[in-house]
Every structure is written in C-alpha cells, then in structure tokens.
Design a protein around this motif. Sequence first.
Motif, PDB file in Angstrom:
ATOM      1  N   ASN A   1      52.306  18.441  30.219  1.00 12.17           N
ATOM      2  CA  ASN A   1      52.105  17.568  31.376  1.00 12.17           C
ATOM      3  C   ASN A   1      51.090  18.121  32.377  1.00 12.17           C
ATOM      4  O   ASN A   1      50.198  17.402  32.826  1.00 12.17           O
ATOM      5  CB  ASN A   1      53.441  17.313  32.093  1.00 12.17           C
ATOM      6  N   ASP A   2      51.232  19.384  32.753  1.00 12.34           N
ATOM      7  CA  ASP A   2      50.287  19.970  33.717  1.00 12.34           C
ATOM      8  C   ASP A   2      49.467  21.085  33.087  1.00 12.34           C
ATOM      9  O   ASP A   2      48.887  21.910  33.779  1.00 12.34           O
ATOM     10  CB  ASP A   2      51.030  20.482  34.953  1.00 12.34           C
ATOM     11  N   PHE A   3      49.396  21.088  31.747  1.00 13.21           N
ATOM     12  CA  PHE A   3      48.699  22.158  31.047  1.00 13.21           C
ATOM     13  C   PHE A   3      47.205  22.160  31.381  1.00 13.21           C
ATOM     14  O   PHE A   3      46.632  23.212  31.694  1.00 13.21           O
ATOM     15  CB  PHE A   3      48.904  22.012  29.538  1.00 13.21           C
ATOM     16  N   LYS A   4      46.558  21.010  31.312  1.00 11.57           N
ATOM     17  CA  LYS A   4      45.108  20.941  31.514  1.00 11.57           C
ATOM     18  C   LYS A   4      44.712  21.372  32.928  1.00 11.57           C
ATOM     19  O   LYS A   4      43.703  22.061  33.121  1.00 11.57           O
ATOM     20  CB  LYS A   4      44.603  19.522  31.233  1.00 11.57           C
ATOM     21  N   LYS A   5      45.522  20.971  33.899  1.00 10.02           N
ATOM     22  CA  LYS A   5      45.223  21.350  35.290  1.00 10.02           C
ATOM     23  C   LYS A   5      45.312  22.863  35.467  1.00 10.02           C
ATOM     24  O   LYS A   5      44.437  23.484  36.078  1.00 10.02           O
ATOM     25  CB  LYS A   5      46.205  20.637  36.227  1.00 10.02           C
ATOM     26  N   LEU A   6      46.358  23.461  34.906  1.00 10.41           N
ATOM     27  CA  LEU A   6      46.517  24.909  34.990  1.00 10.41           C
ATOM     28  C   LEU A   6      45.444  25.622  34.178  1.00 10.41           C
ATOM     29  O   LEU A   6      44.908  26.650  34.607  1.00 10.41           O
ATOM     30  CB  LEU A   6      47.905  25.309  34.493  1.00 10.41           C
ATOM     31  N   GLU A   7      45.094  25.079  33.032  1.00  7.79           N
ATOM     32  CA  GLU A   7      44.061  25.678  32.185  1.00  7.79           C
ATOM     33  C   GLU A   7      42.738  25.773  32.933  1.00  7.79           C
ATOM     34  O   GLU A   7      42.023  26.784  32.833  1.00  7.79           O
ATOM     35  CB  GLU A   7      43.900  24.854  30.911  1.00  7.79           C
ATOM     36  N   ALA A   8      42.402  24.722  33.697  1.00 13.63           N
ATOM     37  CA  ALA A   8      41.149  24.729  34.463  1.00 13.63           C
ATOM     38  C   ALA A   8      41.154  25.852  35.505  1.00 13.63           C
ATOM     39  O   ALA A   8      40.131  26.526  35.723  1.00 13.63           O
ATOM     40  CB  ALA A   8      40.947  23.376  35.142  1.00 13.63           C
ATOM     41  N   LYS A   9      42.308  26.074  36.142  1.00 13.94           N
ATOM     42  CA  LYS A   9      42.405  27.148  37.134  1.00 13.94           C
ATOM     43  C   LYS A   9      42.242  28.515  36.480  1.00 13.94           C
ATOM     44  O   LYS A   9      41.528  29.381  36.987  1.00 13.94           O
ATOM     45  CB  LYS A   9      43.758  27.073  37.855  1.00 13.94           C
ATOM     46  N   VAL A  10      42.911  28.704  35.340  1.00 16.32           N
ATOM     47  CA  VAL A  10      42.823  29.990  34.652  1.00 16.32           C
ATOM     48  C   VAL A  10      41.391  30.234  34.187  1.00 16.32           C
ATOM     49  O   VAL A  10      40.863  31.346  34.311  1.00 16.32           O
ATOM     50  CB  VAL A  10      43.808  30.041  33.464  1.00 16.32           C
ATOM     51  N   ASP A  11      40.744  29.201  33.660  1.00 19.99           N
ATOM     52  CA  ASP A  11      39.352  29.351  33.222  1.00 19.99           C
ATOM     53  C   ASP A  11      38.439  29.724  34.389  1.00 19.99           C
ATOM     54  O   ASP A  11      37.505  30.522  34.228  1.00 19.99           O
ATOM     55  CB  ASP A  11      38.869  28.059  32.566  1.00 19.99           C
ATOM     56  N   ALA A  12      38.710  29.156  35.572  1.00 19.52           N
ATOM     57  CA  ALA A  12      37.905  29.499  36.754  1.00 19.52           C
ATOM     58  C   ALA A  12      38.111  30.967  37.129  1.00 19.52           C
ATOM     59  O   ALA A  12      37.148  31.668  37.481  1.00 19.52           O
ATOM     60  CB  ALA A  12      38.283  28.588  37.922  1.00 19.52           C
ATOM     61  N   TRP A  13      39.353  31.438  37.035  1.00 21.42           N
ATOM     62  CA  TRP A  13      39.628  32.863  37.315  1.00 21.42           C
ATOM     63  C   TRP A  13      38.913  33.755  36.303  1.00 21.42           C
ATOM     64  O   TRP A  13      38.376  34.799  36.653  1.00 21.42           O
ATOM     65  CB  TRP A  13      41.125  33.131  37.255  1.00 21.42           C
ATOM     66  N   ILE A  14      38.923  33.343  35.049  1.00 18.78           N
ATOM     67  CA  ILE A  14      38.239  34.124  34.010  1.00 18.78           C
ATOM     68  C   ILE A  14      36.753  34.210  34.319  1.00 18.78           C
ATOM     69  O   ILE A  14      36.140  35.287  34.227  1.00 18.78           O
ATOM     70  CB  ILE A  14      38.480  33.507  32.620  1.00 18.78           C
ATOM     71  N   ASP A  15      36.148  33.080  34.679  1.00 16.60           N
ATOM     72  CA  ASP A  15      34.710  33.055  34.988  1.00 16.60           C
ATOM     73  C   ASP A  15      34.381  33.998  36.145  1.00 16.60           C
ATOM     74  O   ASP A  15      33.396  34.747  36.090  1.00 16.60           O
ATOM     75  CB  ASP A  15      34.273  31.632  35.347  1.00 16.60           C
ATOM     76  N   MET A  16      35.213  33.961  37.187  1.00 16.55           N
ATOM     77  CA  MET A  16      34.972  34.831  38.348  1.00 16.55           C
ATOM     78  C   MET A  16      35.085  36.304  37.963  1.00 16.55           C
ATOM     79  O   MET A  16      34.288  37.131  38.404  1.00 16.55           O
ATOM     80  CB  MET A  16      35.958  34.486  39.468  1.00 16.55           C
ATOM     81  N   ALA A  17      36.078  36.615  37.130  1.00 16.58           N
ATOM     82  CA  ALA A  17      36.266  38.003  36.715  1.00 16.58           C
ATOM     83  C   ALA A  17      35.078  38.499  35.902  1.00 16.58           C
ATOM     84  O   ALA A  17      34.565  39.600  36.125  1.00 16.58           O
ATOM     85  CB  ALA A  17      37.561  38.132  35.904  1.00 16.58           C
ATOM     86  N   ILE A  18      34.620  37.696  34.972  1.00 17.38           N
ATOM     87  CA  ILE A  18      33.499  38.092  34.118  1.00 17.38           C
ATOM     88  C   ILE A  18      32.220  38.261  34.946  1.00 17.38           C
ATOM     89  O   ILE A  18      31.463  39.222  34.774  1.00 17.38           O
ATOM     90  CB  ILE A  18      33.300  37.073  32.985  1.00 17.38           C
ATOM     91  N   GLU A  19      32.000  37.338  35.881  1.00 16.02           N
ATOM     92  CA  GLU A  19      30.799  37.404  36.722  1.00 16.02           C
ATOM     93  C   GLU A  19      30.794  38.655  37.605  1.00 16.02           C
ATOM     94  O   GLU A  19      29.740  39.222  37.891  1.00 16.02           O
ATOM     95  CB  GLU A  19      30.700  36.152  37.588  1.00 16.02           C
ATOM     96  N   SER A  20      31.987  39.077  38.035  1.00 12.83           N
ATOM     97  CA  SER A  20      32.069  40.232  38.936  1.00 12.83           C
ATOM     98  C   SER A  20      32.298  41.543  38.190  1.00 12.83           C
ATOM     99  O   SER A  20      32.450  42.598  38.813  1.00 12.83           O
ATOM    100  CB  SER A  20      33.197  40.019  39.952  1.00 12.83           C
ATOM    101  N   GLY A  21      32.324  41.482  36.844  1.00 10.55           N
ATOM    102  CA  GLY A  21      32.517  42.683  36.052  1.00 10.55           C
ATOM    103  C   GLY A  21      33.942  43.195  36.049  1.00 10.55           C
ATOM    104  O   GLY A  21      34.189  44.368  35.762  1.00 10.55           O
ATOM    105  N   GLU A  22      34.902  42.306  36.355  1.00  6.72           N
ATOM    106  CA  GLU A  22      36.310  42.697  36.380  1.00  6.72           C
ATOM    107  C   GLU A  22      37.012  42.266  35.096  1.00  6.72           C
ATOM    108  O   GLU A  22      36.469  41.516  34.287  1.00  6.72           O
ATOM    109  CB  GLU A  22      37.002  42.067  37.598  1.00  6.72           C
ATOM    110  N   LYS A  23      38.230  42.722  34.937  1.00  9.96           N
ATOM    111  CA  LYS A  23      39.046  42.374  33.780  1.00  9.96           C
ATOM    112  C   LYS A  23      39.523  40.929  33.880  1.00  9.96           C
ATOM    113  O   LYS A  23      39.994  40.490  34.926  1.00  9.96           O
ATOM    114  CB  LYS A  23      40.245  43.329  33.713  1.00  9.96           C
ATOM    115  N   SER A  24      39.429  40.193  32.790  1.00 10.12           N
ATOM    116  CA  SER A  24      39.898  38.812  32.753  1.00 10.12           C
ATOM    117  C   SER A  24      41.398  38.754  33.008  1.00 10.12           C
ATOM    118  O   SER A  24      42.151  39.634  32.596  1.00 10.12           O
ATOM    119  CB  SER A  24      39.591  38.200  31.380  1.00 10.12           C
TER     120      SER A  24
END
Length: 299
Positions: free
Chosen positions: A200-223
């Motif tokens: 039910n709310d999987f896609k919404k949460l997935e988008a948030k997690v993907d955004a966190w992953i992108d920020m981590a990778i861009e800043s050289g941090e751990k996903s």
Amino acid sequence: CYTRALEIDPKYADAHYNLGNALKDQGKLDEAIACYRRTLEIDCRSIDALYNLGLALSKQAVLDEAIACYRRALDIDPHFMDALNNLGVALKSQGKLDEAIGCYQQALLANPRSAVVKTNLGNAFSHLGRRDEAIACYRRALEIDPGFAEGHFNLASALNQQGKLAEAIGHCRRALVLNADHGTAAASLLHFLQHACAWNDFKKLEAKVDAWIDMAIESGEKSVENPYFLATRCTDPARNFKVCRSWGADIDKRTARLNLRFDLERNRGPNTKITLGYLSSDFRNHPVAHLVAGLFECH
C-alpha cells in the motif's frame, strides 16, 4: 577565547580540555585528541579528558588506546556509567562480546534506568544469537523511554529475525515517527514490507529511501540500504554497484587504522594458480554453507 586563554597561560588544563571539546564537535578529531593529550600532560587524573579522549579515539577506530583511556577513567571512578558504556561499545567492536556485556551490566548497576545502555546490552546479546534476552532488553529500554527511536528500531530488527514480521513493522514505523530522518529504519521497513507483501505505501517509502541513497552516494557516505536488500528491488547494475562501493568504502574507513596487512604477492608467480579465500558468518549449519559446498569442490 580558549586559544586566547592559552596564550596567557599555556598550562591552563581546562582551556585545553574545552578547546578539545569544541574541536571534537567540529569533527576535527586529530586536533581534539592533541588537546586532550595536552590536558592529561598537565593533569593526568582529569577523568573528563580521559573519557573524551577515548571517545575521539573510538571514532577513529583506535580501539586499543580508546579502551585504555576508558579503563584509566574507571580506575579513578569505577562507577562512571558513560565510561563503562563506551568501554562496552569499544570491546563489542573488537568482538569481545562477553566483556562488553559485563561492562553494560556494571553500567546498569550505576544507572538501572539508562535506555541507551539497556539497548547496547541488547545489541550484544543479539550478536551472540541470544535473541530472547536481546528482545527483553529492548522492551525494557522502551519501558524506560518510549520515545527512544533507536530502541524501537533494534527491537524491530530482532523481532524480524524471530519471524514476528507484523510486530517488527509496527516498531519500525514507530521509530520513523519518532525520528523521520532515520534512513536505516526506513530501509529496513521497506525490506519488511516486501516480505509481508504489503504494497500500500511501499512506493512512497521506496522513493524516500532512494532519495537517501542518492544523497549518501553524492556525499561519499555509506548508503542507508544494505546492498543485498537493494538488489531485491533494483535491477540497475550501475546503481547496485555504487551502493556496494559505498559500503566497501565505509569498511575501508573503519578498518584503516587497524594496521591490517595482507601479503597478496608472496606466493604469486607467472604460472601459478591464484589463491581464493572465502569468508562468511554463514559457514555453519546455514543454507549458504550447504549451497556453496559444491562450488568449493570445483576448485
């Protein structure tokens, strides 16, 4: 101000100590460590300097020296709860789980209502596979502090390992209500929802997690998400590789000061076979161990 005070009196221990705290808060650990060491040259029984030097060294993964600092602080005050707790954390990082448990239990004698220490004790039990004891610790921590997000997250992880998925999902959601920036809890919740086929709310949460992953990778941090979990929902090899590299870089960073050396060239010749090594916590009565047995037989 601290620098000015030290120009007036270079042996002003409190100024060295407070300057060290300010530098530590800025992430300037090498400079902070130098200040704490100078404090201890002036006052070798400064328990606060010993403790904070231990914290700074722990952050740099200089664990033997950090442990020595905590022990020196405890020689001065055997009931120093924070030193007992962080000594336990350092010992756990070295894999000395029984000693870590002893430290946490001593810390709880000093302060039985510390939710943080109770959670750390639960983590140590969890690493030993003593999940019932771990869960009891997490539940007690949450009785003490129902608003402790990390306690809810750790309880969720332990409950998931026991197959209590619905309760694990509930505690993971609670952790995110209490701390909306807890990316690791969000990634774990995403994984739990996959297992429960709760879309039910999987896609919404997935988008948030993907955004966190992108920020981590861009800043050289751990996903925030484990590479294995990501591979169950992402078919992009390049993205999966970036997440793997972020986790690998984090491991390199944490082990850089351990002075580990592997002589990979010693037995290598132009016409010799390469040497392969396999390392896994699953080399026991576990599906991975059974499934890879055939692979080993082919070598």
